[in-house]
Design a protein around this motif. Structure first.
Motif, PDB file in Angstrom:
ATOM      1  N   LEU A  28       0.840  -1.196   0.000  1.00 38.90           N
ATOM      2  CA  LEU A  28       0.000   0.000   0.000  1.00 38.90           C
ATOM      3  C   LEU A  28       0.875   1.246   0.000  1.00 38.90           C
ATOM      4  O   LEU A  28       0.604   2.199  -0.736  1.00 38.90           O
ATOM      5  N   SER A  29       1.940   1.241   0.784  1.00 41.87           N
ATOM      6  CA  SER A  29       2.867   2.365   0.816  1.00 41.87           C
ATOM      7  C   SER A  29       3.525   2.582  -0.549  1.00 41.87           C
ATOM      8  O   SER A  29       3.689   3.721  -0.999  1.00 41.87           O
ATOM      9  N   GLN A  30       3.889   1.492  -1.211  1.00 40.37           N
ATOM     10  CA  GLN A  30       4.480   1.604  -2.545  1.00 40.37           C
ATOM     11  C   GLN A  30       3.500   2.224  -3.529  1.00 40.37           C
ATOM     12  O   GLN A  30       3.885   3.072  -4.347  1.00 40.37           O
ATOM     13  N   MET A  31       2.248   1.847  -3.448  1.00 43.27           N
ATOM     14  CA  MET A  31       1.233   2.448  -4.319  1.00 43.27           C
ATOM     15  C   MET A  31       1.068   3.929  -3.989  1.00 43.27           C
ATOM     16  O   MET A  31       1.008   4.768  -4.892  1.00 43.27           O
ATOM     17  N   ALA A  32       1.014   4.251  -2.713  1.00 43.04           N
ATOM     18  CA  ALA A  32       0.812   5.639  -2.291  1.00 43.04           C
ATOM     19  C   ALA A  32       1.968   6.540  -2.699  1.00 43.04           C
ATOM     20  O   ALA A  32       1.771   7.728  -2.968  1.00 43.04           O
ATOM     21  N   ASN A  33       3.166   5.977  -2.756  1.00 44.53           N
ATOM     22  CA  ASN A  33       4.350   6.757  -3.106  1.00 44.53           C
ATOM     23  C   ASN A  33       4.709   6.689  -4.581  1.00 44.53           C
ATOM     24  O   ASN A  33       5.762   7.188  -4.986  1.00 44.53           O
ATOM     25  N   GLY A  34       3.864   6.063  -5.395  1.00 48.28           N
ATOM     26  CA  GLY A  34       4.091   6.001  -6.829  1.00 48.28           C
ATOM     27  C   GLY A  34       5.129   4.988  -7.267  1.00 48.28           C
ATOM     28  O   GLY A  34       5.560   4.999  -8.415  1.00 48.28           O
ATOM     29  N   LYS A  35       5.522   4.093  -6.373  1.00 51.44           N
ATOM     30  CA  LYS A  35       6.535   3.084  -6.715  1.00 51.44           C
ATOM     31  C   LYS A  35       5.922   1.842  -7.335  1.00 51.44           C
ATOM     32  O   LYS A  35       6.628   1.076  -7.990  1.00 51.44           O
ATOM     33  N   SER A  36       4.642   1.618  -7.128  1.00 50.65           N
ATOM     34  CA  SER A  36       3.914   0.507  -7.747  1.00 50.65           C
ATOM     35  C   SER A  36       2.684   1.088  -8.429  1.00 50.65           C
ATOM     36  O   SER A  36       1.940   1.860  -7.812  1.00 50.65           O
ATOM     37  N   PRO A  37       2.467   0.729  -9.693  1.00 51.20           N
ATOM     38  CA  PRO A  37       1.284   1.249 -10.383  1.00 51.20           C
ATOM     39  C   PRO A  37       0.004   0.711  -9.751  1.00 51.20           C
ATOM     40  O   PRO A  37      -0.008  -0.380  -9.167  1.00 51.20           O
ATOM     41  N   ILE A  38      -1.049   1.480  -9.869  1.00 50.52           N
ATOM     42  CA  ILE A  38      -2.341   1.086  -9.310  1.00 50.52           C
ATOM     43  C   ILE A  38      -3.278   0.793 -10.475  1.00 50.52           C
ATOM     44  O   ILE A  38      -3.555   1.672 -11.291  1.00 50.52           O
ATOM     45  N   SER A  39      -3.753  -0.436 -10.543  1.00 53.42           N
ATOM     46  CA  SER A  39      -4.650  -0.827 -11.639  1.00 53.42           C
ATOM     47  C   SER A  39      -5.991  -0.113 -11.492  1.00 53.42           C
ATOM     48  O   SER A  39      -6.378   0.294 -10.385  1.00 53.42           O
ATOM     49  N   PRO A  40      -6.730   0.013 -12.592  1.00 50.30           N
ATOM     50  CA  PRO A  40      -8.064   0.600 -12.491  1.00 50.30           C
ATOM     51  C   PRO A  40      -8.961  -0.148 -11.503  1.00 50.30           C
ATOM     52  O   PRO A  40      -9.712   0.478 -10.754  1.00 50.30           O
ATOM     53  N   GLU A  41      -8.848  -1.463 -11.482  1.00 51.59           N
ATOM     54  CA  GLU A  41      -9.670  -2.251 -10.558  1.00 51.59           C
ATOM     55  C   GLU A  41      -9.309  -1.940  -9.106  1.00 51.59           C
ATOM     56  O   GLU A  41     -10.183  -1.804  -8.249  1.00 51.59           O
ATOM     57  N   ARG A  42      -8.021  -1.827  -8.820  1.00 52.64           N
ATOM     58  CA  ARG A  42      -7.564  -1.507  -7.463  1.00 52.64           C
ATOM     59  C   ARG A  42      -7.976  -0.091  -7.095  1.00 52.64           C
ATOM     60  O   ARG A  42      -8.314   0.187  -5.950  1.00 52.64           O
TER      61      ARG A  42
END
Length: 96
Positions: A28-42
Motif C-alpha cells: 500500500l505504501s508503494q502504491m501511495a508513493n508512486g513506486k507501484s502502479p495502481i490498476s483501475p480495478e484496485r
C-alpha cells in the motif's frame, strides 16, 4: 485527496486500509508513493474502501478520463448518493 495523504492523516489508517484491500501495508505504501502502479480495478477498491475520500481521479491523474468517461461530467468529489460508495464503514465521504 490522494492516497499518500489519506494514509498519513491518521495513525493505523494504512494498516487498516491494507487489511481491507487484502494487501500488505508495504505494498500500500508503494502504491501511495508512486513506486507501484495502481490498476483501475484496485483504484475502484481504494475509492470504495475510503468512502470516496481518495478519488479515482487522484489515483490515476493521467488517464482517469479514458478509464472512467462517466466521471468527466461529474464534480471531482463524489457525493454520498453515489451508488458505488458504500455508506457503511469507518471512512467518511467527501462533501461538496
Amino acid at each position: 485527496m490522494d492516497l499518500k495523504t489519506y494514509i498519513a492523516t491518521e495513525r493505523g489508517r494504512a494498516v487498516a486500509l491494507a487489511g481491507r484491500l487484502g494487501v500488505s501495508p508495504s505494498y500500500l505504501s508503494q502504491m501511495a508513493n508512486g513506486k507501484s502502479p495502481i490498476s483501475p480495478e484496485r483504484c475502484v477498491d481504494i475509492w470504495r474502501e475510503t468512502g470516496g475520500v481518495v478519488t479515482r481521479e487522484a489515483l490515476r491523474p493521467d488517464d482517469w478520463q479514458r478509464i472512467w468517461p462517466e466521471l468527466v461530467e461529474q464534480p471531482y468529489k463524489r457525493r454520498r448518493d453515489d451508488p458505488l460508495v458504500e455508506q457503511s464503514g469507518p471512512s467518511q465521504v467527501a462533501h461538496d
